[in-house]
Design an enzyme around this catalytic site. Structure first.
Site, PDB file in Angstrom:
ATOM      1  N   ASP A  72      38.649  81.795 -14.983  1.00  0.00           N
ATOM      2  CA  ASP A  72      37.055  82.374 -13.832  1.00  0.00           C
ATOM      3  C   ASP A  72      36.366  81.626 -15.144  1.00  0.00           C
ATOM      4  OD1 ASP A  72      37.809  84.661 -16.122  1.00  0.00           O
ATOM      5  OD2 ASP A  72      36.454  85.632 -15.161  1.00  0.00           O
ATOM      6  N   GLU A  81      38.621  88.064 -15.745  1.00  0.00           N
ATOM      7  CA  GLU A  81      38.662  88.094 -17.767  1.00  0.00           C
ATOM      8  C   GLU A  81      36.039  88.034 -18.048  1.00  0.00           C
ATOM      9  OE1 GLU A  81      37.399  87.910 -21.758  1.00  0.00           O
ATOM     10  OE2 GLU A  81      36.126  86.909 -20.036  1.00  0.00           O
TER      11      GLU A  81
HETATM   12 ZN   LIG Z   1      36.063  83.350 -22.225  1.00  0.00          ZN
END
Ligand SMILES: [Zn+2]
Length: 414
Positions: free
Chosen positions: A85, A179
């Site tokens: 992401d 994340e």
């Molecule tokens: Zn990162």
């Protein structure tokens, strides 16, 4: 070993960054945005095309794959991890990567918004990149080198190992969603992963090796005021919003805050304020490298609130602390060889290992406490979460070399 190797990291990177994989902090689904799977699907497919038969993406958007061992020795199973992401801070839609070949140290003006200028005076690391090839975005989006650089480099490692003869133990690949919104390990299946040690690839300068992160808590404060009709509120009303204002004003700005600290100093940081006269909530994040230090900062915050509340005996407050993540060093110190092997691999790549502390968390901080000691290695990303994000092709290739050395170091030392 690398003389005749045609690196694929940059070519992959240029393709992967075009796929919008922005995560969403407001979403409660897994993954937080469905579009992250667009990249996951491609990665699993490309791994299978390399002959990595078990490569697959699960329903949560995680990609798992196994590169079988090529040695008879018993080598611990090592995992390489990167996140797919990109940060919600900056648009990741229609990313147009631009390759600036043979960079000569000049300012780089980004064509789709010419007010976006990448200057070596503001990004001094660029001065070390003269003669190299730099990839930027076009001016209206981030680039996504955080962490598609890590993704592309791990993919190139897989490509190298499946097309060259290198002795190594069993290797696991893990690509995670979300994340950037702190949920990168929420649905990871440690049993299925089946690794003993891990490395994330999500750091900047060539040679960087991070074995330390913040420890992090969240504090949720609820202030209960006393409400009444404003026309008849004399000596009755206590406005929760005004108390919240006093609390925030009482917090120091010249210390204990993100805008006034760096290095090993932590902070108390209000991130969200919501409310009406009757009730107000403030969310804080607390950061410190020591778990002890977190507790001290929380006590300090509570004392500040109590002192303000003393003026308002009829008002009340709640104070809720939630653990977010802990400094991975607490775990890594128990397995010093994990960091030592990485240093050795960086040195074999011809670089100087640069030990750094992360003023933030990584998937690795959580993975370390989930039983997978997991320091963070450089991927080359620079100027992250911004339109001036950039990366050099040569740094990406060095990261690939480091990984190839690293799997060999594990085999040799086992
Ligand atoms: Zn990162």
């Amino acid at each position: 070993m690398f003389e005749n190797y045609k690196y694929t990291a940059a070519e992959r990177f240029m393709r992967y960054v075009r796929i919008d994989t922005q995560s969403d902090p407001q979403s409660s689904s897994y993954p937080t945005t469905e579009k992250q799977k667009d990249l996951g699907k491609i990665l699993a497919e490309e791994l299978r095309q390399m002959g990595i038969a078990d490569a697959q993406m699960d329903e949560w958007g995680y990609v798992y794959a196994t590169i079988p061992a090529t040695t008879d020795k018993k080598v611990p199973v090592v995992c390489f991890c990167a996140h797919m992401d990109t940060a919600p801070d900056c648009s990741g839609t229609n990313v147009k990567p631009i390759l600036h070949k043979n960079y000569q140290g000049q300012d780089i003006v980004l064509p789709d918004d010419t007010t976006q200028v990448l200057r070596p005076s503001e990004y001094p690391y660029l001065k070390t990149q003269v003669g190299n090839d730099i990839i930027t975005a076009s001016g209206t989006t981030l680039l996504g080198s955080d962490d598609k650089a890590g993704v592309a480099e791990i993919m190139d490692l897989a490509n190298f190992l499946t097309t060259n003869k290198v002795k190594h133990g069993e290797i696991k690949i893990l690509f995670t969603p979300d994340e950037e919104v702190g949920k990168g390990t929420a649905k990871v299946d440690m049993k299925k992963l089946g690794a003993e040690f891990g490395y994330t690839l999500d750091s900047g300068d060539a040679g960087a090796l991070e074995d330390e992160t913040f420890s992090a808590d969240g504090v949720h404060v609820v202030i209960h005021g006393v409400i009444s009709h404003p026309g008849y509120a004399k000596d009755k009303m206590i406005n929760a919003m005004k108390i919240a204002g006093e609390i925030l004003a009482a917090l120091p700005k010249d210390r204990l805050s993100p805008e006034s600290t760096d290095g090993k100093r932590g902070f108390i940081h209000p991130v969200r304020l919501e409310g009406i006269a009757e009730k107000c909530t403030i969310d804080f994040i607390i950061r410190d490298f020591e778990t002890e230090g977190l507790k001290k900062k929380e006590d300090y915050l509570r004392t500040q609130i109590e002192e303000r509340m003393r003026t308002y005996p009829k008002a009340s407050f709640e104070f809720h602390v939630t653990e977010q993540y802990r400094n991975m060093k607490e775990v890594l110190d128990l397995y010093p060889h994990v960091v030592d092997y990485a240093k050795e691999a960086i040195t074999r790549t011809g670089l100087e290992p640069k030990m750094e502390s992360i003023r933030g968390g990584t998937d690795g901080s959580r993975l370390s406490f989930m039983g997978l000691p997991c320091p963070n290695l450089f991927a080359g990303e620079q100027g992250i979460h911004s339109k001036l994000e950039h990366i050099s092709v040569q740094d990406m290739n060095k990261a690939v070399q480091m990984l190839v050395h690293l799997v060999q170091v594990w085999e040799e030392k086992s």
